[in-house]
Design an enzyme around this catalytic site. Structure first.
Site, PDB file in Angstrom:
ATOM      1  N   ARG A 245     -25.835 -12.075   0.844  1.00 41.81           N
ATOM      2  CA  ARG A 245     -26.911 -11.326   1.486  1.00 41.81           C
ATOM      3  C   ARG A 245     -27.055 -11.718   2.950  1.00 41.81           C
ATOM      4  NH1 ARG A 245     -30.481 -11.807  -4.052  1.00 41.81           N
ATOM      5  NH2 ARG A 245     -29.581  -9.922  -4.990  1.00 41.81           N
ATOM      6  N   ILE A 248     -24.323  -9.825   4.803  1.00 41.84           N
ATOM      7  CA  ILE A 248     -24.659  -8.419   5.064  1.00 41.84           C
ATOM      8  C   ILE A 248     -25.742  -8.320   6.130  1.00 41.84           C
ATOM      9  CG2 ILE A 248     -25.616  -6.312   4.051  1.00 41.84           C
ATOM     10  CD1 ILE A 248     -22.652  -7.063   3.340  1.00 41.84           C
ATOM     11  N   PHE A 364     -25.958  -2.251  -0.997  1.00 43.24           N
ATOM     12  CA  PHE A 364     -25.129  -3.258  -1.667  1.00 43.24           C
ATOM     13  C   PHE A 364     -25.640  -4.680  -1.454  1.00 43.24           C
ATOM     14  CE2 PHE A 364     -21.627  -2.580   1.821  1.00 43.24           C
ATOM     15  CZ  PHE A 364     -22.439  -3.163   2.787  1.00 43.24           C
ATOM     16  N   GLU A 365     -25.078  -5.607  -2.213  1.00 44.61           N
ATOM     17  CA  GLU A 365     -25.549  -6.997  -2.324  1.00 44.61           C
ATOM     18  C   GLU A 365     -27.012  -7.049  -2.775  1.00 44.61           C
ATOM     19  OE1 GLU A 365     -23.148  -8.649  -2.436  1.00 44.61           O
ATOM     20  OE2 GLU A 365     -21.997  -8.982  -0.624  1.00 44.61           O
ATOM     21  N   GLY A 366     -27.383  -6.096  -3.621  1.00 43.54           N
ATOM     22  CA  GLY A 366     -28.761  -5.978  -4.083  1.00 43.54           C
ATOM     23  C   GLY A 366     -29.523  -5.013  -3.205  1.00 43.54           C
TER      24      GLY A 366
END
Length: 384
Positions: A245, A248, A364-366
């Site tokens: 995270r 990103i 993405f990545e949550g």
């Protein structure tokens, strides 16, 4: 892009200078062609690996760069300002290396980690499934231990794999038992027999690096491909995602900076009603808000990174950084299109691509809704 960075050492400053030189020489001249044609940049990741940019956050004893996370993330931001797809793939590679480094045995790390950190083999992260995205505990891809001790047979479908079909290894999460404690982590070779990939997804942005599904048809992974203990998979996955995270967040900040730079350059050159755009208060204030938002996003991811570097808890701060930076990227890229007016809506300028690329970073990545859930849970006081 020429951000005035506050770096902890002269070595880090030299590294940023090297990154800018490579990015301007290898990324900037190629990005428009490959994104428009949706073609893979052959040899580019090898170039980044040879320059030492693919293992920066890991120890030198295994072939890494030995850099603090705050420096690695600023390198990533520089890459993203030139080519978001390449920066995202670099972040995913770093994410895919984390489980082996943090949970692997000394023998596993000595055997596999140097090639990964030196960029001789590029990694993919294989957690999501068609029915299990935000809800990672719902995954159903199975890894069944063989009674003859030969390893694990993997059967099932994985989804949304960056570098799918191109990576040399995949950090794979598969079910070895029922329940949330029944997920395990594996280091899978990209050329595993019984592993195939779907056609690249037809995406809104980040076209040059493929995102695919993966199909496991009874593929055999040897016993020593298990990373950590059986059932430890979700713990490993979430540990890696905290780091991802931050990656990103840095990519989103770089993308937002690129959009800001383009808008500022245009506003300083374009005239209307006898004055430059930047001299009109309405546009000047819009650019000021964009610049302040980019500075805030950078400060937020650096705060989380410094907590990580000090060994302090940073999960909530990582989610906040991802949330703030990606929302900032979406707004700043949209505003950049507005600053350029009709030209911003054309492919003659890069801001329309920046806007398309920013959207996925909120997902993405949550997703950013999941980041809010993580943050709110960190604020909750246990009931008495």
């Amino acid at each position: 892009m020429d951000v005035d960075r506050l770096l902890p050492t002269p070595e880090a400053a030299d590294l940023i200078a090297l990154t800018r030189e490579i990015a301007d020489k290898e990324l900037s001249p190629r990005v428009d062609e490959h994104e428009a044609a949706e073609t893979y940049p052959e040899g580019l990741f090898a170039t980044l690996g040879e320059a030492g940019l693919l293992g920066l956050a890991y120890p030198e004893e295994y072939g890494g760069g030995g850099q603090p996370y705050e420096v690695y993330l600023q390198v990533l931001e520089e890459l993203a300002a030139r080519w978001a797809a390449v920066a995202v793939a670099t972040s995913v590679h770093t994410l895919a290396c984390h489980p082996l480094h943090a949970f692997g045995t000394p023998e596993q790390k000595e055997r596999w980690l140097p090639a990964m950190l030196e960029g001789r083999t590029i990694g993919g992260y294989s957690l999501s499934e068609p029915q299990a995205g935000s809800d990672a505990a719902a995954l159903s891809c199975k890894a069944e231990r063989q009674e003859d001790g030969s390893g694990y047979r993997v059967t099932g479908t994985k989804a949304w794999i960056t570098h799918g079909g191109r990576a040399g290894f995949y950090t794979l999460f598969a079910r070895t038992a029922p329940g949330s404690r029944g997920v395990s982590c594996f280091l899978a070779p990209g050329a595993t027999e019984g592993l195939t990939f779907g056609a690249p997804e037809r995406k809104m942005g980040l076209q040059a690096v493929p995102t695919t599904a993966a199909y496991w048809d009874g593929a055999l992974l040897e016993e020593d491909r298990l990373v950590g203990e059986e059932g430890q998979g979700l713990q490993i996955a979430f540990s890696a995602l905290d780091n991802g995270r931050l990656g990103i967040a840095a990519c989103a900040t770089g993308l937002a900076q690129a959009a800001l730079d383009t808008a500022v350059a245009y506003a300083n050159e374009r005239t209307t009603f006898g004055r430059r755009l930047v001299d009109h208060q309405g546009l000047g204030f819009l650019l000021a808000d964009m610049a302040a938002a980019v500075d805030a996003a950078r400060a937020t991811y650096l705060d989380a990174a410094r907590r990580r570097d000090l060994g302090r808890p940073f999960s909530r701060q990582a989610s906040a950084a991802k949330l703030i930076a990606t929302d900032t990227a979406m707004k700043v890229t949209t505003d950049a299109v507005q600053v350029l007016g009709g030209y911003g809506y054309t492919r003659d300028f890069p801001v329309e691509r920046y806007m398309r690329e920013a959207k996925i970073m909120q997902i993405f990545e949550g997703t950013n809704q999941i980041q809010r859930l993580v943050i709110s849970r960190g604020l909750a006081v246990p009931e008495k």
